[in-house]
Design a protein around this motif. Sequence first.
Motif, mmCIF file in Angstrom:
data_model
loop_
_atom_site.group_PDB
_atom_site.id
_atom_site.type_symbol
_atom_site.label_atom_id
_atom_site.label_comp_id
_atom_site.label_asym_id
_atom_site.label_seq_id
_atom_site.Cartn_x
_atom_site.Cartn_y
_atom_site.Cartn_z
ATOM 1 N N GLU A 126 13.630 12.550 -2.002
ATOM 2 C CA GLU A 126 14.775 12.987 -2.800
ATOM 3 C C GLU A 126 14.331 13.353 -4.220
ATOM 4 O O GLU A 126 14.766 14.374 -4.769
ATOM 5 C CB GLU A 126 15.828 11.879 -2.849
ATOM 6 N N GLU A 127 13.465 12.533 -4.790
ATOM 7 C CA GLU A 127 12.989 12.829 -6.146
ATOM 8 C C GLU A 127 12.139 14.093 -6.179
ATOM 9 O O GLU A 127 12.263 14.920 -7.089
ATOM 10 C CB GLU A 127 12.185 11.645 -6.697
ATOM 11 N N ASP A 128 11.271 14.259 -5.180
ATOM 12 C CA ASP A 128 10.449 15.469 -5.108
ATOM 13 C C ASP A 128 11.330 16.716 -5.030
ATOM 14 O O ASP A 128 11.057 17.723 -5.696
ATOM 15 C CB ASP A 128 9.532 15.416 -3.883
ATOM 16 N N ARG A 129 12.352 16.638 -4.209
ATOM 17 C CA ARG A 129 13.245 17.795 -4.057
ATOM 18 C C ARG A 129 14.038 18.064 -5.336
ATOM 19 O O ARG A 129 14.282 19.220 -5.694
ATOM 20 C CB ARG A 129 14.198 17.566 -2.882
ATOM 21 N N ARG A 130 14.399 16.993 -6.025
ATOM 22 C CA ARG A 130 15.146 17.144 -7.277
ATOM 23 C C ARG A 130 14.339 17.938 -8.301
ATOM 24 O O ARG A 130 14.885 18.748 -9.052
ATOM 25 C CB ARG A 130 15.499 15.770 -7.825
ATOM 26 N N TRP A 131 13.052 17.695 -8.331
ATOM 27 C CA TRP A 131 12.188 18.329 -9.327
ATOM 28 C C TRP A 131 11.340 19.457 -8.743
ATOM 29 O O TRP A 131 10.362 19.892 -9.355
ATOM 30 C CB TRP A 131 11.280 17.270 -9.963
ATOM 31 N N LYS A 132 11.723 19.956 -7.580
ATOM 32 C CA LYS A 132 10.953 20.996 -6.901
ATOM 33 C C LYS A 132 10.767 22.237 -7.768
ATOM 34 O O LYS A 132 9.661 22.787 -7.867
ATOM 35 C CB LYS A 132 11.647 21.376 -5.588
ATOM 36 N N GLN A 133 11.848 22.693 -8.405
ATOM 37 C CA GLN A 133 11.760 23.916 -9.219
ATOM 38 C C GLN A 133 10.763 23.744 -10.357
ATOM 39 O O GLN A 133 9.961 24.642 -10.641
ATOM 40 C CB GLN A 133 13.140 24.287 -9.775
ATOM 41 N N LEU A 134 10.795 22.587 -11.008
ATOM 42 C CA LEU A 134 9.862 22.325 -12.101
ATOM 43 C C LEU A 134 8.429 22.237 -11.569
ATOM 44 O O LEU A 134 7.493 22.753 -12.200
ATOM 45 C CB LEU A 134 10.239 21.031 -12.804
ATOM 46 N N SER A 135 8.245 21.642 -10.402
ATOM 47 C CA SER A 135 6.927 21.550 -9.797
ATOM 48 C C SER A 135 6.363 22.927 -9.502
ATOM 49 O O SER A 135 5.191 23.216 -9.815
ATOM 50 C CB SER A 135 7.010 20.743 -8.489
ATOM 51 N N GLU A 136 7.192 23.780 -8.911
ATOM 52 C CA GLU A 136 6.723 25.097 -8.516
ATOM 53 C C GLU A 136 6.548 26.042 -9.697
ATOM 54 O O GLU A 136 5.866 27.076 -9.589
ATOM 55 C CB GLU A 136 7.695 25.713 -7.509
ATOM 56 N N SER A 137 7.101 25.672 -10.847
ATOM 57 C CA SER A 137 7.000 26.541 -12.017
ATOM 58 C C SER A 137 5.590 26.599 -12.594
ATOM 59 O O SER A 137 5.285 27.421 -13.445
ATOM 60 C CB SER A 137 7.955 26.061 -13.121
ATOM 61 N N GLY A 168 0.818 -1.208 0.000
ATOM 62 C CA GLY A 168 0.000 0.000 0.000
ATOM 63 C C GLY A 168 0.851 1.257 0.000
ATOM 64 O O GLY A 168 0.331 2.361 -0.135
ATOM 65 N N ARG A 169 2.160 1.087 0.160
ATOM 66 C CA ARG A 169 3.106 2.206 0.088
ATOM 67 C C ARG A 169 4.049 2.064 -1.099
ATOM 68 O O ARG A 169 4.514 3.054 -1.648
ATOM 69 C CB ARG A 169 3.958 2.267 1.362
ATOM 70 N N ILE A 170 4.371 0.823 -1.458
ATOM 71 C CA ILE A 170 5.340 0.548 -2.515
ATOM 72 C C ILE A 170 4.674 -0.366 -3.538
ATOM 73 O O ILE A 170 4.101 -1.393 -3.162
ATOM 74 C CB ILE A 170 6.587 -0.159 -1.941
ATOM 75 N N ALA A 226 10.272 6.024 1.188
ATOM 76 C CA ALA A 226 9.940 7.394 1.586
ATOM 77 C C ALA A 226 11.108 8.348 1.318
ATOM 78 O O ALA A 226 10.916 9.462 0.818
ATOM 79 C CB ALA A 226 9.553 7.438 3.056
ATOM 80 N N LEU A 227 12.316 7.900 1.643
ATOM 81 C CA LEU A 227 13.493 8.743 1.418
ATOM 82 C C LEU A 227 13.736 8.957 -0.075
ATOM 83 O O LEU A 227 14.080 10.061 -0.506
ATOM 84 C CB LEU A 227 14.717 8.107 2.073
ATOM 85 N N ALA A 228 13.522 7.897 -0.870
ATOM 86 C CA ALA A 228 13.716 8.019 -2.321
ATOM 87 C C ALA A 228 12.695 8.963 -2.932
ATOM 88 O O ALA A 228 13.024 9.769 -3.817
ATOM 89 C CB ALA A 228 13.622 6.639 -2.969
ATOM 90 N N LYS A 229 11.461 8.898 -2.462
ATOM 91 C CA LYS A 229 10.418 9.782 -2.982
ATOM 92 C C LYS A 229 10.701 11.237 -2.602
ATOM 93 O O LYS A 229 10.508 12.156 -3.414
ATOM 94 C CB LYS A 229 9.052 9.356 -2.448
#
Length: 276
Positions: free
Chosen positions: A260-271, A138-140, A255-258
């Motif tokens: 890390e990925e969210d932070r990697r693409w943060k700028q694109l998300s916020e754009s 339910g998480r993975i 959770a840590l991998a997700k």
Amino acid sequence: MLQVWLITGSSRGLGRALTEGVLEAGYRVVATARDPEQLRELKTKYGDSVRTAALDVTSETQAKAAVEAAIAGFGQLDVLVNNAGYGNVAPVEDTPMEEFRAQIETNLFGVILMTKAVLPYFRERGAGHIFQVSSIGGRIGPVGRAPYAAAKFGVEGFSESLAREVGPLGVKVTILEPGGFRTDFAGASTELRPGRPEYDATVGASVRFQQGYNGKQPGDPAKAAEVILQVAGMEDPPLRLLLGSDAFQGAERSALAKLEEDRRWKQLSESTDFAD
């Protein structure tokens, strides 16, 4: 006053271990299964402390009848455990839509039906505890278990929303996320199909792992039952509880991998926000 539990999928696996654990603790149980004959030993051993009922969790009529039987038979109902479920292994491409629907019907809609059946009673009492047996799946999203994961991810979202709705009314919700336990879930209860050769390195590998893993899982069903009983006695229980060291480790890595990925693409998300 002794608690009354209603447990779905009581005939084997984690559901059977929990049913026996609750009865050994001195509580009363309505034990359910599609075939109540599989529960005869419980009645013989525990007598009037247990009532058995036929229950297909995909039937709204049977779901309501099981709840009504618990209240009529024991005079109350305190805990619902939505445990019934199964999951086959096969590639998405090779899984017929009727099989997708069947797994989701049992694993997700069965949970929703049972939950809705008990909610009016719990709401009126201002008390009650609903345990949703999800999974680390339910998480993975595990390879080869897409229908199961789709259902269990659904259980997680449904139950989180539910908890926020009914918490102020005095009703508790706990999502249980087991890892590998030594039950027949990975054995007789699971159909393993590696699929076509192109999926040998993914789904095929999962099938081989499952075949070698069965009987060697780290989780002890009796200890899981003890933990669930402990949580049922808590004033402020967890919304989510991982069961097993493998579940905890897998969830932590995911959770840590997700994050890390969210932070990697943060700028694109916020754009995507408006400039102002």
